[in-house]
Design a protein around this motif. Structure first.
Motif, short mmCIF file in Angstrom:
data_model
loop_
_atom_site.label_atom_id
_atom_site.label_comp_id
_atom_site.label_asym_id
_atom_site.label_seq_id
_atom_site.Cartn_x
_atom_site.Cartn_y
_atom_site.Cartn_z
N SER A 71 0.82 -1.21 0.00
CA SER A 71 0.00 0.00 0.00
C SER A 71 0.86 1.26 0.00
N TRP A 125 -11.55 -7.99 3.12
CA TRP A 125 -12.20 -6.91 3.86
C TRP A 125 -11.64 -6.78 5.27
N ARG A 128 -8.78 -4.27 5.14
CA ARG A 128 -9.05 -3.04 4.40
C ARG A 128 -8.29 -1.84 4.96
N ARG A 129 -8.21 -1.73 6.27
CA ARG A 129 -7.50 -0.61 6.88
C ARG A 129 -6.03 -0.59 6.49
N TYR A 131 -4.72 -1.60 3.49
CA TYR A 131 -4.45 -1.24 2.09
C TYR A 131 -5.30 -0.08 1.58
N SER A 132 -6.26 0.40 2.36
CA SER A 132 -7.15 1.46 1.91
C SER A 132 -6.42 2.75 1.48
N GLN A 136 -6.92 4.36 -2.28
CA GLN A 136 -7.47 5.70 -2.48
C GLN A 136 -6.54 6.57 -3.33
N ILE A 176 -11.96 -3.13 -5.59
CA ILE A 176 -11.96 -1.87 -4.85
C ILE A 176 -13.41 -1.56 -4.46
N ASN A 177 -13.64 -1.33 -3.18
CA ASN A 177 -15.03 -1.10 -2.74
C ASN A 177 -15.44 0.34 -2.98
N ASP A 180 -13.80 3.26 -0.69
CA ASP A 180 -12.45 3.69 -1.05
C ASP A 180 -12.47 4.49 -2.36
N SER A 232 -18.22 6.41 7.71
CA SER A 232 -17.05 7.05 7.14
C SER A 232 -16.90 8.48 7.65
#
Length: 284
Positions: A71, A125, A128-129, A131-132, A136, A176-177, A180, A232
């Motif tokens: 990341s 998931w 996620r924190r 690689y978020s 982004q 990618i969700n 993000d 968020s």
């Protein structure tokens, strides 16, 4: 002879072990005897379960470290793409965008591919924190390049399609969700504001007006979505930044239209006493 046979039978009966009385048999704790091997089996299974879970956590921590490293590499190299696109002008547009496209492809091939392969087939998931931030930044770079090349927005399906070649078709691919993607889109508006101010300084007012309309559309769309994104906090804080970016572009364009070309060369000035209709904090 008969006496001897009868005596032998009697002797065998006396010497034979006597059966225990029902009272003694009733006093034996059969439950404890029956449970003992069952408890041993349970202890063994619990030990195996804890051992397996400990191994899973160790592997997950190792994977998290590799994902964080990937990341960070994505973030750093995506920023290079953004800096490359900022060099664009009406004189070198094709050259700058060609190099930016190569740099963006290198980010995908060298770094995004590592992230995709690391997360394929896992509950991505959960990480996620980790690689978020990189995702982004990649979304920001990809959408920034797309707008400068075609004037359109790169949507989520198109971005996820670029990740498909790195995925094993037999395993659930990394996607990618939407959160993000929207957070990356919010950061895009800051880069577009800087680009618009720079284009006005170079006399490209029409391009800046197109950027302004594009940023307004993003702000309008995110204003509708933000109330539904309760989980968020980042998006809620970024909405104020997006509005400030819109206002800075509008004020710059308004000043040029009202006061004429005398303000155009001053937009790139570093003089702290210079202000544009009260907006002295333009980020360049």
């Amino acid at each position: 002879m008969l006496y001897g046979v009868a005596f032998q039978k009697l002797l065998l009966r006396v010497m034979a072990p006597k059966p225990k009385s029902p009272r003694l048999l009733a006093g034996i704790k059969w439950e404890s005897i029956a449970k003992k091997p069952r408890m041993m089996a349970t202890d063994a299974s619990m030990a195996n379960a804890f051992s397996s879970y400990a191994e899973y956590l160790n592997n997950l921590n190792d994977k998290r470290e590799r994902v964080v490293k990937a990341s960070r590499d994505i973030t750093m190299n995506s920023k290079k793409v953004i800096f490359q696109v900022h060099r664009i002008s009406k004189h070198n547009k094709d050259e700058v965008l060609e190099q930016a496209e190569k740099d963006l492809q290198a980010v995908r091939d060298r770094h995004v591919s590592r992230l995709v392969k690391e997360l394929n087939g896992t509950d991505f998931w959960k990480l996620r924190r980790a690689y978020s931030p990189g995702v982004q930044e990649y979304v920001e770079a990809a959408t920034f390049y797309q707008f400068c090349r075609t004037g359109t927005l790169l949507n989520l399906d198109e971005i996820n399609a670029t990740l498909a070649p790195f995925s094993d078709p037999c395993i659930e691919p990394l996607q990618i969700n939407i959160l993000d993607y929207l957070l990356g889109l919010a950061d895009l508006t800051g880069e577009l504001m800087r680009l618009a101010i720079g284009r006005i300084s170079d006399g490209e007012l029409e391009f800046a007006e197109r950027i302004c309309g594009f940023v307004r559309d993003i702000h309008r769309g995110l204003t509708i979505l933000a109330p539904d994104m309760d989980d968020s906090y980042d998006m809620k804080t970024k909405m104020d930044t997006i509005l400030q970016s819109v206002m800075k572009i509008e004020n710059a364009i308004f000043s040029v239209h009202v006061r004429g070309s005398e303000y155009t060369p001053l937009l790139g000035s570093t003089d702290p006493d210079y202000s544009l209709l009260g907006v002295s904090d333009i980020d360049l």
